[in-house]
Scaffold this active site. Sequence first.
Site, mmCIF file in Angstrom:
data_model
loop_
_atom_site.group_PDB
_atom_site.id
_atom_site.type_symbol
_atom_site.label_atom_id
_atom_site.label_comp_id
_atom_site.label_asym_id
_atom_site.label_seq_id
_atom_site.Cartn_x
_atom_site.Cartn_y
_atom_site.Cartn_z
ATOM 1 N N VAL A 15 -66.813 73.874 53.874
ATOM 2 C CA VAL A 15 -67.776 73.456 52.851
ATOM 3 C C VAL A 15 -67.543 74.238 51.554
ATOM 4 O O VAL A 15 -67.970 73.829 50.479
ATOM 5 C CB VAL A 15 -69.234 73.649 53.349
ATOM 6 C CG1 VAL A 15 -69.646 75.114 53.294
ATOM 7 C CG2 VAL A 15 -70.212 72.790 52.547
ATOM 8 N N SER A 16 -66.828 75.365 51.653
ATOM 9 C CA SER A 16 -66.654 76.258 50.510
ATOM 10 C C SER A 16 -65.312 76.029 49.817
ATOM 11 O O SER A 16 -64.264 76.277 50.408
ATOM 12 C CB SER A 16 -66.761 77.712 51.001
ATOM 13 O OG SER A 16 -66.035 78.585 50.168
#
Length: 220
Positions: A15-16
């Site tokens: 997600v990063s």
Amino acid sequence: AGMARTVVELFYDVVSPYSWLGFEVLCRYQNIWNIDLRLRPAFLGGIMQATGNKPPAMLPKRAEYILKDMKRMAKYYQVPVRMSENDFQRILRSSTLGAMRFITAIDMTQPQYLEPVSREFWIRFWSKHEDVSQPENISSASMQAGLSSELTQKLLEMISSPAVKNRLKETTEEAIKYGAFGMPAAVAHVNGEPHLFFGSDRLELLGNIIGEKWLGPVPS
């Protein structure tokens, strides 16, 4: 005899986008520096919750800056992160828990695929803006990285197993124990001492601590 390799752990979540940058750079440097790179899939949501951290984009001025920063970083590191304002809402809406459990299952059973599968998830989430919480997207990421459909099916079934859930939870707790409050979190082990580096823009300092030279964002 050659010098013992310095163990460098990289805790990340797909997600990063900053994790993607750190991941690609360390994957390139594992062939240049005398390091033993250990990829540690973890869950950013768990780290944020445990440390009381908030998504940086919740501060409007910071969100504005991140868009520019990400553009510059993507170009500098030659990683195809494509970010727009809509992504901030998308991150808050989407869960990567299933994807990170799948990547954990890969780590436990097919570790030789850990790097290409992780990369494939970032490409889908950050280049193609696909929803990686959908089983069909998880499957196609897996098969794109070279796993058979039978193996992919087996790994999908492992997502809900206690063994995989516990492993992801333990890895996440380990990152927190090292002092992580966000991702990516790289930990260099020097003389029995862990040194934590947060973010993808501290890797030259990591190199310095382990006695290695930073050569810029070596192209892949």
